[in-house]
Design a protein around this motif. Sequence first.
Motif, PDB file in Angstrom:
ATOM      1  N   THR A 193       0.834  -1.196   0.000  1.00  0.00           N
ATOM      2  CA  THR A 193       0.000   0.000   0.000  1.00  0.00           C
ATOM      3  C   THR A 193       0.871   1.250   0.000  1.00  0.00           C
ATOM      4  OG1 THR A 193      -0.090   0.003   2.422  1.00  0.00           O
ATOM      5  CG2 THR A 193      -1.832  -1.193   1.264  1.00  0.00           C
ATOM      6  N   ALA A 194       0.226   2.392  -0.226  1.00  0.00           N
ATOM      7  CA  ALA A 194       0.906   3.688  -0.180  1.00  0.00           C
ATOM      8  C   ALA A 194       0.096   4.606   0.728  1.00  0.00           C
ATOM      9  CB  ALA A 194       1.029   4.283  -1.584  1.00  0.00           C
ATOM     10  N   PRO A 195       0.290   4.518   2.048  1.00  0.00           N
ATOM     11  CA  PRO A 195      -0.534   5.300   2.973  1.00  0.00           C
ATOM     12  C   PRO A 195      -0.249   6.790   2.924  1.00  0.00           C
ATOM     13  CG  PRO A 195       1.213   4.189   4.166  1.00  0.00           C
ATOM     14  CD  PRO A 195       1.278   3.687   2.757  1.00  0.00           C
ATOM     15  N   VAL A 196       0.898   7.186   2.369  1.00  0.00           N
ATOM     16  CA  VAL A 196       1.278   8.600   2.332  1.00  0.00           C
ATOM     17  C   VAL A 196       1.729   8.946   0.919  1.00  0.00           C
ATOM     18  CG1 VAL A 196       2.773  10.387   3.291  1.00  0.00           C
ATOM     19  CG2 VAL A 196       2.035   8.479   4.736  1.00  0.00           C
ATOM     20  N   LEU A 197       1.222  10.073   0.413  1.00  0.00           N
ATOM     21  CA  LEU A 197       1.687  10.585  -0.873  1.00  0.00           C
ATOM     22  C   LEU A 197       2.691  11.696  -0.617  1.00  0.00           C
ATOM     23  CD1 LEU A 197      -1.604  10.732  -2.988  1.00  0.00           C
ATOM     24  CD2 LEU A 197       0.239   9.047  -3.110  1.00  0.00           C
ATOM     25  N   TYR A 198       3.859  11.581  -1.237  1.00  0.00           N
ATOM     26  CA  TYR A 198       4.935  12.541  -1.023  1.00  0.00           C
ATOM     27  C   TYR A 198       4.917  13.588  -2.136  1.00  0.00           C
ATOM     28  CZ  TYR A 198       6.435   9.042   2.321  1.00  0.00           C
ATOM     29  OH  TYR A 198       6.477   8.174   3.372  1.00  0.00           O
ATOM     30  N   ALA A 200       5.474  15.689  -5.487  1.00  0.00           N
ATOM     31  CA  ALA A 200       5.495  15.133  -6.845  1.00  0.00           C
ATOM     32  C   ALA A 200       6.886  14.715  -7.310  1.00  0.00           C
ATOM     33  CB  ALA A 200       4.882  16.143  -7.816  1.00  0.00           C
ATOM     34  N   PRO A 201       7.950  15.508  -7.083  1.00  0.00           N
ATOM     35  CA  PRO A 201       9.286  15.061  -7.535  1.00  0.00           C
ATOM     36  C   PRO A 201       9.714  13.741  -6.900  1.00  0.00           C
ATOM     37  CG  PRO A 201       9.316  17.404  -7.007  1.00  0.00           C
ATOM     38  CD  PRO A 201       8.005  16.874  -6.525  1.00  0.00           C
ATOM     39  N   ILE A 202       9.381  13.552  -5.614  1.00  0.00           N
ATOM     40  CA  ILE A 202       9.762  12.310  -4.946  1.00  0.00           C
ATOM     41  C   ILE A 202       8.955  11.147  -5.500  1.00  0.00           C
ATOM     42  CG2 ILE A 202       9.741  11.105  -2.720  1.00  0.00           C
ATOM     43  CD1 ILE A 202      10.409  13.711  -1.368  1.00  0.00           C
ATOM     44  N   GLU A 203       7.651  11.350  -5.724  1.00  0.00           N
ATOM     45  CA  GLU A 203       6.825  10.290  -6.288  1.00  0.00           C
ATOM     46  C   GLU A 203       7.317   9.904  -7.683  1.00  0.00           C
ATOM     47  OE1 GLU A 203       4.573   8.487  -5.012  1.00  0.00           O
ATOM     48  OE2 GLU A 203       4.168   9.507  -3.119  1.00  0.00           O
ATOM     49  N   GLU A 204       7.737  10.889  -8.463  1.00  0.00           N
ATOM     50  CA  GLU A 204       8.252  10.597  -9.805  1.00  0.00           C
ATOM     51  C   GLU A 204       9.552   9.805  -9.732  1.00  0.00           C
ATOM     52  OE1 GLU A 204       9.529  13.033 -13.888  1.00  0.00           O
ATOM     53  OE2 GLU A 204       8.591  14.075 -12.187  1.00  0.00           O
ATOM     54  N   ARG A 279      11.759  16.207   3.742  1.00  0.00           N
ATOM     55  CA  ARG A 279      10.505  16.203   2.973  1.00  0.00           C
ATOM     56  C   ARG A 279       9.647  14.976   3.331  1.00  0.00           C
ATOM     57  NH1 ARG A 279      10.694  19.381  -1.784  1.00  0.00           N
ATOM     58  NH2 ARG A 279      12.059  21.172  -1.367  1.00  0.00           N
ATOM     59  N   ILE A 280      10.310  13.824   3.510  1.00  0.00           N
ATOM     60  CA  ILE A 280       9.584  12.608   3.874  1.00  0.00           C
ATOM     61  C   ILE A 280       8.925  12.775   5.244  1.00  0.00           C
ATOM     62  CG2 ILE A 280       9.848  10.171   4.461  1.00  0.00           C
ATOM     63  CD1 ILE A 280      10.047  10.642   1.506  1.00  0.00           C
ATOM     64  N   THR A 281       9.704  13.267   6.200  1.00  0.00           N
ATOM     65  CA  THR A 281       9.188  13.446   7.558  1.00  0.00           C
ATOM     66  C   THR A 281       8.041  14.450   7.585  1.00  0.00           C
ATOM     67  OG1 THR A 281      11.383  12.955   8.447  1.00  0.00           O
ATOM     68  CG2 THR A 281       9.820  14.064   9.920  1.00  0.00           C
ATOM     69  N   ILE A 285       4.160  13.806   8.895  1.00  0.00           N
ATOM     70  CA  ILE A 285       3.544  14.627   9.946  1.00  0.00           C
ATOM     71  C   ILE A 285       2.243  15.243   9.463  1.00  0.00           C
ATOM     72  CG2 ILE A 285       3.846  16.727  11.313  1.00  0.00           C
ATOM     73  CD1 ILE A 285       6.822  16.029  11.492  1.00  0.00           C
ATOM     74  N   ARG A 286       2.247  15.760   8.229  1.00  0.00           N
ATOM     75  CA  ARG A 286       1.016  16.356   7.682  1.00  0.00           C
ATOM     76  C   ARG A 286      -0.091  15.322   7.569  1.00  0.00           C
ATOM     77  NH1 ARG A 286       4.565  19.424   4.403  1.00  0.00           N
ATOM     78  NH2 ARG A 286       4.457  17.841   2.771  1.00  0.00           N
ATOM     79  N   ARG A 287       0.262  14.111   7.134  1.00  0.00           N
ATOM     80  CA  ARG A 287      -0.743  13.055   7.008  1.00  0.00           C
ATOM     81  C   ARG A 287      -1.313  12.689   8.379  1.00  0.00           C
ATOM     82  NH1 ARG A 287      -4.988  11.054   4.665  1.00  0.00           N
ATOM     83  NH2 ARG A 287      -5.068   8.758   4.584  1.00  0.00           N
TER      84      ARG A 287
END
Length: 714
Positions: A193-198, A200-204, A279-281, A285-287
């Motif tokens: 699963t992907a519980p957190v979306l990071y 856009a540059p990181i997802e790419e 950025r990951i952290t 935290i936002r999620r």
Amino acid sequence: MGLTSHSTGTKAMDTELTVQKQHPDDRVIALAGNPNVGKSTIFNSLTGMKQHTGNWPGKTVANAQGRYTDHGQTFILVDLPGTYSLMAHSAEEEVARNFLCFGHPDAVVVVCDASCLERNLNLVLQTMEISSRVVVCINLIDEARRKGICTDPERLSERLGIPVVTTVGRDRRSLPALTEAVRKAAALPPAFTAPVLYPAPIEEAVSLLIPFLSQAGERQINPRWLALRLLEADDSLTEAIRSCPDSGFLETPALQDALCQARTMLAEYGIGPETFRDRITASLIRRAEELCAEAVHYRQDPCTFRDWKLDRLLTGRRIGYPAMILLLVFLLWLTITGANYPSQALSELLFGFQEILSRLFCLLRAPAWLHDLLISGVYRVVAWVVSVMLPPMAIFFPLFTLLEDVGYLPRLAYNLDRPFQCCHACGKQALCMAMGFGCNAAGVTGCRIIDSPRERLLAILTNSFVPCNGRFPTLIALIAIFFAGIGGGFCSTLLSAFFLTLAILLGIGMTFAVTWLLSVTWLRGVPSAFTLELPPYRKPQIGSVLVRSVFDRTLFVLGRAAAVAVPAGVLIWCMANIHTGGTNLLSLCASFLDPFARLMGLDGVILIAFLLGFPANEIVMPIIFMAYLTQGTLTEPGSLASMKHLLLSNGWTLHTALCTILFSLFHWPCSTTLLTVHKETKSLRWTAVAALLPTAAGMLLCMLYTGIRRLLFL
């Protein structure tokens, strides 16, 4: 019954814990969570006494495994180290992460504190990135309600897509919902699963790597999570994977090219190695904030007395330190008062059993020298160590564990954090130092909670500057004889506790001084920051406190002390019974050491007693009496009055007693402690330093005091 499953190391990965199942259908459940969320309480409630504790293979991090049965199915529960994150800042985080990745648990239970759920969800989201079979256990729901915090587990479960249950860990009636959720989750097929979306540059960048990480998916590692760790350049994880037999996929040219391309693309967006983790952290935290905004509601109730006013008293600048000192006096008074009669009764029992053993040897027609060696030598020393050491430990360790269970020990670390910071050390050293009062070996082992290797070494090297349980008999006897009076009443024991507290405060002061000296010379460095959580005050679990203190601490330390007392008994008996020129070896060695001992205000008998007391500090005073009385066996001193008469008749003065107290405070650690230091540091050099530091301090203090006294013609 004990735990039937046990841990075994593997050549593939020394940090992996392989759980050996009794039956192929047994389910392995990992129990994760932040510190102080009640994880151990839930573990104990589910497994009862069916537990096994030890160390993770290749790590100085404790593990615990237990077993419970639900609907005829056996579940093996693995209690992971308490951790705030899985990003491997410390050994605890590395162990927890590696077990989730490579231990292949059938499900993971993440225990959260209902009163601070937002912070705990950070670990939940990271765990969901590794495993899809996750159960969130919101514990301490009763404390949250008292604080006006309401949690909606159904809403949180809907948003996360995984089971969420609420529990009160101390109440077994709240656990069936948890065990049912675990049983259902363990039966589900794995799904990433992907519980957190990071951003856009990181997802790419992640999408560029996932096609090349299919072999990781075959190993049940989420390719998306592994891609994030590769971009983060997590060397500890890469090393762990490379130690596995089928890790060749990491070295494929296609993956390396894709990784280089992904990092170049991130650099174009201004995301370098330093900012990637930030950025990951931030996304995690936002999620967590978004989830709590929907599932957690607060009532604006005033803070309770327990959570606010009590902390203002116990952690305040004006009252915090006096409260610590008064509490220490009270604990020592309880230990001194409570240990007197049990120690005397145990001594009479063990030394009375000596007669039975002697008769048995006579019936077996054993040689006289063998009887004297084993009974008058080995047995008497072991009996003395047990009778003197067990009662105080059986009182002090439960009291110490009680303070830990109530929640006061983190406040102690908070109060002492500033002094240790001034010494360029870690505030967690306060907890290790407090454990050293019971046993320096246990204090050295407790230094594992310090993440920084430099600060952990500082704590290990200076732990012996506080007196352990083994030095208390010598200190208490001399204080009672020469300073507090030998009446044995309430005032006498209270005065003994007061003077003993002064001695302990001197040891704490020396700990600060030597820590500062080491931190500005051999072990220079900047003190690290750490998160110190002040848990709420809780009603202690008396049964659990007794079990943990007696089995995990008291009997463990006593067993090691008794083991090293056996060779000590042989050596002491030989030195007291082998004669040359009409004098035994013990007296000859004492005469040889006497000139040097006089420089420290001691005599040769006192110094040889400390040397022979290396295996166990408890036998120092009996050796002194044995040498003064020229007897061939370890001596029972009798009453304090007879002890005082014997010491005075052999030239003791108030000055001799004070120097002996100083040297008892500061001299080489016992053999058990030094063995533990070597086990923790894996270095003969640092083990030698741990022995020399307190010895040098004690010799210098005694010589300085003796020299000043002689200059003043006192």
